[in-house]
Structure formats: structure tokens, C-alpha cells
Scaffold this active site. Structure first.
Site, short mmCIF file in Angstrom:
data_model
loop_
_atom_site.label_atom_id
_atom_site.label_comp_id
_atom_site.label_asym_id
_atom_site.label_seq_id
_atom_site.Cartn_x
_atom_site.Cartn_y
_atom_site.Cartn_z
N CYS A 132 0.27 7.11 0.75
CA CYS A 132 -0.03 6.35 -0.47
C CYS A 132 -1.29 5.50 -0.28
O CYS A 132 -1.23 4.42 0.31
CB CYS A 132 1.16 5.46 -0.83
SG CYS A 132 0.86 4.44 -2.27
N CYS A 135 -1.10 2.05 -1.95
CA CYS A 135 -0.29 1.06 -1.24
C CYS A 135 -1.01 0.56 0.02
O CYS A 135 -0.96 -0.63 0.33
CB CYS A 135 1.04 1.65 -0.80
SG CYS A 135 1.81 2.76 -1.98
N ASP A 136 -1.64 1.45 0.76
CA ASP A 136 -2.09 1.11 2.12
C ASP A 136 -3.60 1.10 2.32
O ASP A 136 -4.08 0.67 3.38
CB ASP A 136 -1.48 2.11 3.13
CG ASP A 136 0.04 2.07 3.09
OD1 ASP A 136 0.58 1.00 2.80
OD2 ASP A 136 0.67 3.12 3.35
#
Ligand SMILES: Cc1cc2nc3c(=O)[nH]c(=O)nc-3n(C[C@H](O)[C@H](O)[C@H](O)COP(=O)(O)OP(=O)(O)OC[C@H]3O[C@@H](n4cnc5c(N)ncnc54)[C@H](O)[C@@H]3O)c2cc1C
Length: 307
Positions: A132, A135-136
Site C-alpha cells: 500500500c 499507507c506507507d
């Protein structure tokens, strides 16, 4: 126990569109979601192919879909569906400790990313291995990253990662990308992007955090170590239909068989979006599927249940 008119499994674009159409038809409608609202939208940075909206982040679009449906009375429960009973007229949905009853069901449980299934992948998940970018990505400022895959998700999310990373190398098993042309053109024009063709990642290595990957050049049949700070994996998706195995007919991957009304073999049970066979796996097509399923669910309820 209260019986809902319509219970929808999954709160991605398909489920939320079905929820909007259900509530606007004055059906008592409930969405069951086990994770984040918006489904795959929650892990997508830019959506720029949803008609009428030039550009929007995935999480924003998911939130708008939820707000829209809730305005008309959609109910939400955050639970993991474990099993269903579809044989009787009133359908039963079971979670760990809870049971829901419905006159009609829409299954919209979508799909989940595949793993590479290579040594080091699980060990370094969350320590440099990610699925992701949204997300990261921000954790990898000025870092050297590898993206594995060659489809839309790999190229789109790889391009997004160049906002943070010093360099993003796409590792692809073939000698050309599968991604949509406009995404390819953007990636090729990006000075931070690089490409390793005819190559696979065989192992993720490190000491606590990712330090390198073993890359195999398929043409030369040669394996070598490539230092890297992070590995983002986009190698396809599998349908979330494990809990329906043996219950509903599916293709070999687990995508559910439906007709043009999104009907499954059980009257009053519909399947729509990424979970169904032959889905084009887009937000726009998923929303269309969700609308279709809810419209025919409403007709089914009107025909089979009288007050
Ligand atoms: C990185 C990435 C980028 C993408 N970019 C684009 C793009 O630019 N444009 C585009 O059109 N499409 C894009 N897509 C594809 C698009 O997001 C999907 O086609 C769409 O989200 C499918 O919607 P869905 O509702 O059918 O499934 P999903 O979005 O997968 O939603 C399914 C939901 O069901 C829930 N669920 C699953 N099992 C259960 C259970 N047992 N109990 C309860 N809940 C459950 C899941 O948690 C999930 O929230 C992208 C996908 C990814 C991964």
C-alpha cells in the site's frame, strides 16, 4: 431479531453504490464491512478515471460514497462475515458472535492483493515490504524503492511513490508493461522511475529492515543482489470469496458466477463488483454493478415479500 430488506457484504465502491440505491428505494439497508470503508479505494492515491470527477484520492472518494448513502439512511456494521445461509427465504449472515437476517443479499466483498510467496516477504512485511503506497509511501522519503508488477496498480502507485522516494524501479517479468497507456507514458517520462525488464524478485533480504532483494533476470537465467530500502508489491488480486466456497458456483480463481442482473443461483442473492466473474475491476464498473444488483434486489423483494 430484526430482518433487514437488504444486507450488503462489503463496503467498497460496489457495496456503497448498492447501499445508496437500496436506501433510496426505501429498503432498510445494512452494509457489513470488516476493514476500511471504501475497500481498495482506501489504498489508492489518485483516481482520475471516475467519470465526472477529474481527480480525487481514493480515501476521499470512499468517504463521499459513504456520506452520500448514509444521508439516505444506510446503516453500517464493522464486522467480518464468516458464513452465510442462502437456502431459506430469509438469508442469514454470520459473523463471530453476531447474526444478521435479510430478505435479499448483495455480495460485494471485492478482492485482496496477492503475495509473491517468496522468502523474506512475510518476515519483512511492515519493515520495508508493503502492499500500500498510500499507507506507507511517506516512510520512504529519499529512499531507493522497488515496485514489483507491471499492471495499472504497479505503475500508478510506483509513480505516486516518486513523490517521496529518490528512485523507484519497477521490476516486471515481461519486457513491456500491461498498464494503461496514459499511466505508462507518465511513468516513462518520470526521471525518478527506472525499469528492470524480464526480471522477478526471488527473495527479500535484510537485518531487521529490508536491505536488498535477490533479482532474477529471466532471459539470462542469472540471480543477483540489488540493494534497496523498500519493496512495494502489486502482483494481482484474488477474490474474497473463501467463506462462500462450496456455497456458490465460482470460476477457478473464486470469482462468483452471475447473470446480467448480478443474480447468483439463489433467488434474492446477488454478487457484484470485483467479486464476480468477468469484472473489469474498476471503480466505475463496480459502482454500476452495485446499482444493478440493488435495483434487481428491490424488484425481487417487491415480488416475493408482501407487507
Ligand atoms: C492500488 C490500486 C489502485 C487502483 N486504481 C484504480 C483506479 O485508478 N481506477 C479504478 O477505476 N480502479 C482502480 N482500482 C480498482 C478498484 O479500486 C476496484 O475495482 C474496486 O475498489 C472494486 O470495488 P469492490 O467494492 O467490488 O471491491 P473492494 O474495493 O475490494 O471492496 C470490498 C470490501 O469488502 C470487504 N470485505 C471482504 N470480505 C469481507 C468479509 N468477509 N466480511 C466483511 N467485509 C468484507 C473488504 O474489506 C472491502 O472493504 C485500483 C485498485 C488498487 C488495489
Amino acid at each position: 431479531m430484526e430482518t433487514y430488506d437488504l444486507v450488503i457484504l462489503g463496503g467498497g465502491p460496489t457495496g456503497l453504490a448498492a447501499g445508496l440505491y437500496g436506501t433510496r428505494s426505501r429498503l432498510k439497508t445494512l452494509v457489513l464491512e470488516r476493514g476500511t470503508i471504501g475497500g481498495q479505494l482506501a489504498v489508492t492515491e489518485d483516481i482520475e478515471n471516475y467519470p465526472g470527477i477529474e481527480a480525487i484520492t481514493g480515501p476521499e472518494l470512499g468517504q463521499k460514497m459513504l456520506d452520500h448513502a448514509e444521508k439516505f439512511g444506510l446503516e453500517m456494521e464493522y464486522v467480518d462475515v464468516e458464513s452465510v445461509d442462502l437456502e431459506s427465504e430469509i438469508k442469514v449472515v454470520r459473523t463471530d458472535g453476531k447474526e444478521f437476517h435479510a430478505k435479499a443479499l448483495v455480495i460485494a466483498t471485492g478482492s485482496t492483493h496477492n503475495k509473491l510467496e517468496i522468502p523474506g516477504e512475510d518476515e519483512f512485511s511492515g519493515r520495508g515490504v508493503s502492499y500500500c503506497a498510500v499507507c506507507d509511501g511517506a516512510f520512504f522519503r529519499d529512499r531507493d524503492l522497488i515496485v514489483v508488477g507491471g499492471g495499472d496498480a504497479a505503475v500508478e502507485e510506483g509513480t505516486y511513490l516518486t513523490r517521496f522516494a529518490s528512485k523507484v524501479t519497477i521490476v516486471h517479468r515481461r519486457d513491456e508493461l500491461r498498464a494503461t497507456k496514459v499511466l505508462q507514458e507518465r511513468a516513462f517520462a518520470n526521471p525518478k522511475m527506472d525499469f528492470l525488464w524480464d526480471s522477478t524478485v526471488e527473495e527479500v533480504k535484510g537485518n531487521g529492515l529490508v536491505a536488498s532483494v535477490a533479482v532474477k533476470n529471466l532471459k539470462e537465467d542469472r540471480v543477483y543482489d540489488r540493494p534497496v530500502d523498500g519493496v512495494f508489491i502489486y502482483v494481482g488480486l484474488s477474490p474474497n470469496s473463501q467463506f462462500l466456497e462450496g456455497v456458490l458456483p465460482a470460476d477457478e480463481m473464486g470469482h462468483l458466477h452471475v447473470n446480467l442482473k448480478m443474480e447468483t443461483k439463489f433467488p434474492g442473492v446477488f454478487a457484484a463488483g470485483d467479486i464476480r466473474e468477468q469484472s473489469s475491476r474498476q471503480v466505475a464498473s463496480s459502482v454500476g454493478d452495485g446499482a444493478t444488483a440493488a435495483i434487481f434486489a428491490e424488484k425481487y423483494i417487491a415480488e416475493h415479500f408482501t407487507e
